[in-house]
Motif scaffolding. Sequence first.
Motif, mmCIF file in Angstrom:
data_model
loop_
_atom_site.group_PDB
_atom_site.id
_atom_site.type_symbol
_atom_site.label_atom_id
_atom_site.label_comp_id
_atom_site.label_asym_id
_atom_site.label_seq_id
_atom_site.Cartn_x
_atom_site.Cartn_y
_atom_site.Cartn_z
ATOM 1 N N MET A 107 0.853 -1.176 0.000
ATOM 2 C CA MET A 107 0.000 0.000 0.000
ATOM 3 C C MET A 107 0.894 1.232 0.000
ATOM 4 O O MET A 107 1.782 1.346 0.845
ATOM 5 N N ILE A 108 0.665 2.155 -0.924
ATOM 6 C CA ILE A 108 1.536 3.330 -1.005
ATOM 7 C C ILE A 108 0.732 4.624 -1.047
ATOM 8 O O ILE A 108 -0.389 4.664 -1.547
ATOM 9 N N VAL A 109 1.336 5.685 -0.491
ATOM 10 C CA VAL A 109 0.897 7.052 -0.727
ATOM 11 C C VAL A 109 2.032 7.692 -1.517
ATOM 12 O O VAL A 109 3.086 8.014 -0.957
ATOM 13 N N ASN A 110 1.845 7.836 -2.816
ATOM 14 C CA ASN A 110 2.972 8.266 -3.647
ATOM 15 C C ASN A 110 3.408 9.692 -3.357
ATOM 16 O O ASN A 110 2.612 10.529 -2.922
ATOM 17 N N LEU A 111 4.688 9.949 -3.603
ATOM 18 C CA LEU A 111 5.209 11.310 -3.564
ATOM 19 C C LEU A 111 4.949 12.021 -4.884
ATOM 20 O O LEU A 111 4.785 13.239 -4.921
ATOM 21 N N ASP A 112 4.954 11.273 -5.950
ATOM 22 C CA ASP A 112 4.484 11.737 -7.249
ATOM 23 C C ASP A 112 4.157 10.498 -8.068
ATOM 24 O O ASP A 112 4.528 9.376 -7.708
ATOM 25 N N SER A 113 3.449 10.682 -9.170
ATOM 26 C CA SER A 113 2.991 9.520 -9.931
ATOM 27 C C SER A 113 4.140 8.777 -10.606
ATOM 28 O O SER A 113 4.091 7.552 -10.741
ATOM 29 N N ALA A 114 5.176 9.494 -11.034
ATOM 30 C CA ALA A 114 6.294 8.831 -11.714
ATOM 31 C C ALA A 114 6.983 7.845 -10.772
ATOM 32 O O ALA A 114 7.227 6.689 -11.133
ATOM 33 N N THR A 186 2.125 17.683 -8.878
ATOM 34 C CA THR A 186 2.374 16.266 -9.154
ATOM 35 C C THR A 186 1.440 15.348 -8.361
ATOM 36 O O THR A 186 1.561 14.124 -8.457
ATOM 37 N N ASP A 187 0.521 15.926 -7.589
ATOM 38 C CA ASP A 187 -0.403 15.147 -6.777
ATOM 39 C C ASP A 187 -1.779 15.185 -7.443
ATOM 40 O O ASP A 187 -2.403 16.247 -7.542
ATOM 41 N N ASN A 188 -2.264 14.026 -7.881
ATOM 42 C CA ASN A 188 -3.566 13.982 -8.541
ATOM 43 C C ASN A 188 -4.681 14.467 -7.627
ATOM 44 O O ASN A 188 -5.675 15.038 -8.094
ATOM 45 N N ASN A 189 -4.529 14.267 -6.312
ATOM 46 C CA ASN A 189 -5.532 14.785 -5.382
ATOM 47 C C ASN A 189 -5.680 16.294 -5.514
ATOM 48 O O ASN A 189 -6.783 16.832 -5.489
ATOM 49 N N ALA A 190 -4.534 16.988 -5.627
ATOM 50 C CA ALA A 190 -4.570 18.442 -5.740
ATOM 51 C C ALA A 190 -5.340 18.865 -6.989
ATOM 52 O O ALA A 190 -6.092 19.850 -6.961
ATOM 53 N N GLN A 216 -1.865 29.704 -8.217
ATOM 54 C CA GLN A 216 -0.556 29.046 -8.316
ATOM 55 C C GLN A 216 -0.499 27.793 -7.455
ATOM 56 O O GLN A 216 -1.075 27.738 -6.363
ATOM 57 N N SER A 217 0.199 26.783 -7.968
ATOM 58 C CA SER A 217 0.417 25.545 -7.233
ATOM 59 C C SER A 217 1.686 25.648 -6.397
ATOM 60 O O SER A 217 2.574 26.451 -6.687
ATOM 61 N N VAL A 218 1.742 24.816 -5.360
ATOM 62 C CA VAL A 218 2.896 24.803 -4.453
ATOM 63 C C VAL A 218 3.567 23.436 -4.552
ATOM 64 O O VAL A 218 2.974 22.415 -4.210
ATOM 65 N N GLU A 219 4.782 23.419 -5.047
ATOM 66 C CA GLU A 219 5.515 22.165 -5.228
ATOM 67 C C GLU A 219 5.593 21.379 -3.923
ATOM 68 O O GLU A 219 5.935 21.926 -2.871
ATOM 69 N N ASP A 220 5.233 20.103 -4.023
ATOM 70 C CA ASP A 220 5.377 19.158 -2.909
ATOM 71 C C ASP A 220 4.629 19.594 -1.652
ATOM 72 O O ASP A 220 4.974 19.177 -0.547
#
Length: 375
Positions: A107-114, A186-190, A216-220
């Motif tokens: 089970m993972i919570v990804n840091l980004d999709s890649a 990079t977060d699909n939730n966002a 504007q988006s905020v990286e990470d």
Amino acid sequence: MRTRLFALAAVAATALSGMSACTDSDDGDGGAASGGGTRAGAGAGKVGVILPDTTTSQRWGTDDPKLLQAAFDAADVPVDIQNAQGDKAQFQRIADSMIAGGVKVLMIVNLDSATGKVVLDKAKAEGVRTIDYDRLTLNGGADYYVSFDNEQVGVLQGQGLVRCMGGGATAGAEPPMIADLNGSPTDNNASQFKEGYDSVLQPRYDSGEYLKGPDQSVEDWDNKEAGVVFREMWEQTNKNIDGVLAANDGLGNAAISILKKDGMNGKIPVTGQDATVQGLQNILAGDQCMTVYKPIKKEADAAADLAIRLYRGERPTTGDRVKDPESGAYVPAVLLDPLPIAKKDINLVIKDGFVEKKAVCAGRFAPLCRDAGIK
């Protein structure tokens, strides 16, 4: 995109009681992992869980590890829960170690999709069942996805901001300006949060009720970076922002910190998400107008129940599915309902056991809690 197959109950236990189970040899639509290696049988190995960091939200460092551990312990299923501390290379190293160690379910919570896709691909190649927890890994092909209805989170944020602003432009006046402080690109939730609040706000921009400001988006989800971003927004608009759609409590607090320097905190509505102690305290102080509570215990219990069934060799079916916007594939999903939280609702979060009263009502917040009727 979310497709409703049949109604889920509000609580995780009821939602998951609707899951049917069959053995690995059965044909079903439960999204079995590819590979079919020796780890696919019941009985051996562990469940591996990789969480993303301990800085973007309190849940990853405290809430989820505790809740998941309790759920697996209650089922007498061995689990290895680790945190990548925001490091993508560490995320992959943890996954490699878990897969090599023979986990049956990952089970993972990804840091980004890649990064998430690389991990999921490796797991599936070894016959490990996979679950995307809270965040969908785009093009990742996880067997299951457990989260909240993230577009609805955004809808609640947009509705909350409109309610807090108390109306749009009046005759002869400039429309109030709203700034968007979005989550990580990079977060699909966002992306789903933004779809939700844009669905509320865009018609109001089109009608002239509000003026669309910086977006504007905020990286990470970096809270420090959010402060830099909002400071630039604030200065570039000559401090004429009238409302802030902040995607979570951490980003909201970053904006509030900038507003405080000009004595504008509490005068400009700011949204949030996650019902963190800090976010709830900001609401008590009048600096933040609302947050969104996602009952994480329900999410953790739902994900653990799914992982336990997979660990035991079952192939559960779920009542929802979501469409991966990149691959076009549908992923079986358990989606839970979020709740909007204003000052009058803080007691609900405390009574639910999500946060402790002594933490929220500490120090200078004690009289504010009494005034808000928090018991």
